[in-house]
Design an enzyme around this catalytic site. Structure first.
Site: not given
Length: 297
Positions: A52, A96, A119
């Site tokens: 990422k 994460q 997200d």
């Protein structure tokens, strides 16, 4: 002939298409910024965060990585999130998963500022999605919509079987596909571990989205001719290779390919799209936060 849906190619187009929005933000002296927080020693999680970070740098998004000792108190993670929420130069926050057992995952999701929740898992953003007015679409379902559009797969009027009911893929995927939108207007059946006569449901579908987390669970016998198959799964299975394993999806690829009109491979299908849509959401978050109108691909 079966159309192999190239997620790498579509994701590359989306990343390239973000340049216009990033340039518009630069003209306003704004650099979109994504902060990732890792509280794990899991090699896979470390790899995901690294990927990422590299994705961000490739398109001109600032990436800030924060690592927290997995043995540290949960409050250290919560405090880090609070600090990132308060930092106006940070536009997106991604913690994460998974987090250690002593950390409440639900509290982590609630703690993130909904306007920085790229997200799309904060309860407020989930509610907006279900209501049909999403701030951020979760990255994997949004990426699947983009894949279907790029492959000219019509969702309006289609029967879709979503196999899997997770909060990350199954539930938001179903919600997106039933909405009144250009990439929606489908009739969706959500299947799961307790669905009876699953093969009947999948054989009746024009589109099957497999997100059940079981290697090669969906076989060609469970599909109709010409179906579009979207395989979200990525599973390590033992194999006689240099690494000692290979990656397979939730779909038994060869038998499904024999039936499908279009199918995503594993790897190289949905995965690259998930990463591309995270960048998409980060640029959107920056534009919203700074009141800059950006064009998004």
């Amino acid at each position: 002939m079966t159309d192999i849906i190239d997620g790498n190619a579509v994701a590359a187009e989306i990343r390239a298409g973000l340049a216009d929005g990033i340039d518009t933000l630069a003209d306003a002296d704004v650099t979109p910024c994504l902060a990732t927080v890792l509280m794990s020693n899991d090699p896979a999680s470390e790899t995901y965060v690294s990927m990422k970070h590299n994705d961000c740098e490739e398109v001109g998004i600032e990436a800030r990585d924060f690592e927290i000792d997995p043995e540290a108190p949960a409050e250290e993670l919560y405090d880090t999130i609070d600090e990132l929420n308060a930092d106006p130069s940070v536009h997106g926050i991604l913690v994460q998963m998974p987090v250690p057992d002593h950390v409440d995952e639900r509290e982590v999701l609630r703690r993130i500022d909904p306007a920085k929740d790229v997200d799309g898992f904060h309860p407020e953003n989930v509610g907006r999605l279900v209501a049909g007015h999403p701030r951020f679409k979760p990255c994997t379902p949004h990426g699947i919509q983009k894949l279907l559009a790029a492959t000219d797969v019509e969702t309006e009027g289609a029967d879709v079987a979503v196999v899997g009911r997770s909060n990350i893929v199954g539930k938001p995927m179903a919600n997106l596909l039933i909405q009144k939108s250009e990439l929606g207007n489908a009739t969706v059946t959500v299947c799961h571990s307790r669905t009876e006569n699953l093969a009947e449901k999948t054989r009746a579908a024009d589109i099957v989205v497999a997100a059940v987390g079981i290697p090669e669970f969906i076989t060609g016998e469970m599909l109709s001719e010409g179906v579009t198959v979207i395989d979200v799964g990525i599973n390590r299975v033992d194999a006689d290779t240099e690494k000692g394993y290979e990656l397979v999806g939730d779909v038994e690829y060869e038998s499904a390919k024999a039936k499908a009109g279009a199918i995503t491979p594993v790897p190289g299908g949905v995965g690259p799209m998930t990463r591309a849509m995270l960048l998409w959401n980060t640029v959107k978050a920056a534009g919203d936060a700074e009141a800059v109108d950006v064009n998004l691909p």
